[in-house]
Design an enzyme around this catalytic site. Sequence first.
Site, PDB file in Angstrom:
ATOM      1  N   HIS A   1       0.821  -1.208   0.000  1.00  0.00           N
ATOM      2  CA  HIS A   1       0.000   0.000   0.000  1.00  0.00           C
ATOM      3  C   HIS A   1       0.858   1.262   0.000  1.00  0.00           C
ATOM      4  O   HIS A   1       1.931   1.320   0.598  1.00  0.00           O
ATOM      5  CB  HIS A   1      -1.009   0.004   1.145  1.00  0.00           C
TER       6      HIS A   1
ATOM      7  N   GLU B   1      -5.187   1.649   2.377  1.00  0.00           N
ATOM      8  CA  GLU B   1      -5.175   0.442   3.200  1.00  0.00           C
ATOM      9  C   GLU B   1      -5.406   0.789   4.666  1.00  0.00           C
ATOM     10  O   GLU B   1      -6.007   0.000   5.415  1.00  0.00           O
ATOM     11  CB  GLU B   1      -3.840  -0.298   3.029  1.00  0.00           C
ATOM     12  N   GLU B   2      -4.918   1.933   5.085  1.00  0.00           N
ATOM     13  CA  GLU B   2      -5.028   2.322   6.493  1.00  0.00           C
ATOM     14  C   GLU B   2      -6.438   2.748   6.882  1.00  0.00           C
ATOM     15  O   GLU B   2      -6.713   2.953   8.068  1.00  0.00           O
ATOM     16  CB  GLU B   2      -4.046   3.463   6.801  1.00  0.00           C
TER      17      GLU B   2
ATOM     18  N   HIS C   1       3.117   2.922  12.812  1.00  0.00           N
ATOM     19  CA  HIS C   1       2.377   4.093  13.315  1.00  0.00           C
ATOM     20  C   HIS C   1       3.067   4.774  14.502  1.00  0.00           C
ATOM     21  O   HIS C   1       2.475   5.655  15.132  1.00  0.00           O
ATOM     22  CB  HIS C   1       0.950   3.707  13.744  1.00  0.00           C
TER      23      HIS C   1
ATOM     24  N   ASP D   1      -0.367   4.351   0.942  1.00  0.00           N
ATOM     25  CA  ASP D   1      -0.727   5.308   2.000  1.00  0.00           C
ATOM     26  C   ASP D   1      -0.059   4.980   3.327  1.00  0.00           C
ATOM     27  O   ASP D   1       0.356   3.846   3.585  1.00  0.00           O
ATOM     28  CB  ASP D   1      -2.243   5.364   2.178  1.00  0.00           C
TER      29      ASP D   1
ATOM     30  N   GLU E   1       3.946  -5.909   3.746  1.00  0.00           N
ATOM     31  CA  GLU E   1       3.814  -5.329   5.088  1.00  0.00           C
ATOM     32  C   GLU E   1       5.058  -5.741   5.870  1.00  0.00           C
ATOM     33  O   GLU E   1       5.684  -6.755   5.553  1.00  0.00           O
ATOM     34  CB  GLU E   1       2.569  -5.847   5.804  1.00  0.00           C
TER      35      GLU E   1
ATOM     36  N   ASP F   1       5.838   1.035   7.737  1.00  0.00           N
ATOM     37  CA  ASP F   1       4.461   0.694   7.354  1.00  0.00           C
ATOM     38  C   ASP F   1       3.897   1.708   6.370  1.00  0.00           C
ATOM     39  O   ASP F   1       3.379   2.742   6.753  1.00  0.00           O
ATOM     40  CB  ASP F   1       3.590   0.631   8.607  1.00  0.00           C
TER      41      ASP F   1
END
Length: 349
Positions: free
Chosen positions: A70, A119-120, A321, A72, A143, A94
């Site tokens: 992903h 995706e988030e 995150h 984003d 990931e 991530d």
Amino acid sequence: MSTKSKTRTTETNARELLVDLVSTPSPSGQEADAAALLVAFFEVHDREVYVDDAGNVRAPADDSVLLTSHIDTVPGNIPVEIRDGELWGRGSVDATGPLAAMATAAVETGVSFAGVVEEETTSSGARFLCEDRTEPDAVVNGEPSGWEGITLGYRGFLDGTYVATSESGHSSRPDMNAIEEAMDWWQKVENAFEADEWRPIFEQVTTKPVGFDGGLGADGLSVEATMEVQFRIPPALSADELRELADSKLVEGTVHWEKPIPPVMESPRTEVARAFRVAIRGAGGSPRLLRKTGTSDMNLYADTWDCPMVTYGPGNSDLDHAPDEHLPLDEFDTSVEILTDVARTLADG
């Protein structure tokens, strides 16, 4: 970390792509600038590439394997810098690190690639990809797993919004208002899925309230309560079963459920998993099979396509995150080697 050094024609380009992507903010819904960087990367290497209607970057080619991750990230400004051989910045783990490694391996081997959006948040990019293209022979989803890790399982995801309204009244009255009713419902739900210290978290339901709004209504005649809730679903339970149990605890109010993401558990005996074990050992590592307590786009791919798949990528997922998100560059290089070896193995049949 013990890694096997190799000279690669794309190593410099890979690191440049990684730094450029991490330096380009791409929170969910704002991926266009990062997508443009990916498009330029594939164009420089004479690959067909385009941005689809969902905003995904698509580079179709040999469908022996689809490499996908992903674009984003979650919000958060972490100054981008290379410090002691580590790249610091939002998304470095991530999942911009895995994304750049996937793009590089796709260029190196001529297999298909997709960088997906959101995706988030809603996984709209992966959902569109599932609807818009045919099933590949295999999927490697990007990931962070650590360069020696192979992720085979993820819990599913279900979110909903509880809404209740009651008549307003003096706070001295014993009758429950909408706020109390919301709290009472959630307590019953939590009790129904009480944690079991003897079972792995992966095999349990996790409940989490993520938002609450309540108080006197605008008309002054009612009390209103709205609660946003989320559940992580183990493979042994379906989203429908979880939703039915949560609804059974309602006395007042209603829950508006969003479309669920089902859990996934892949076999370690597929040709994809075997190719990763061989490649990781070839790079001097000891393969580790992982089950993650979160959810990824692989859940959606597995629910749509009947082909073998795993999730793989550089980085420590504990830094997902996080305010100190960073990625060792030697680990990134090794993950590119491993992905390239795996893609070549699968392409060669």
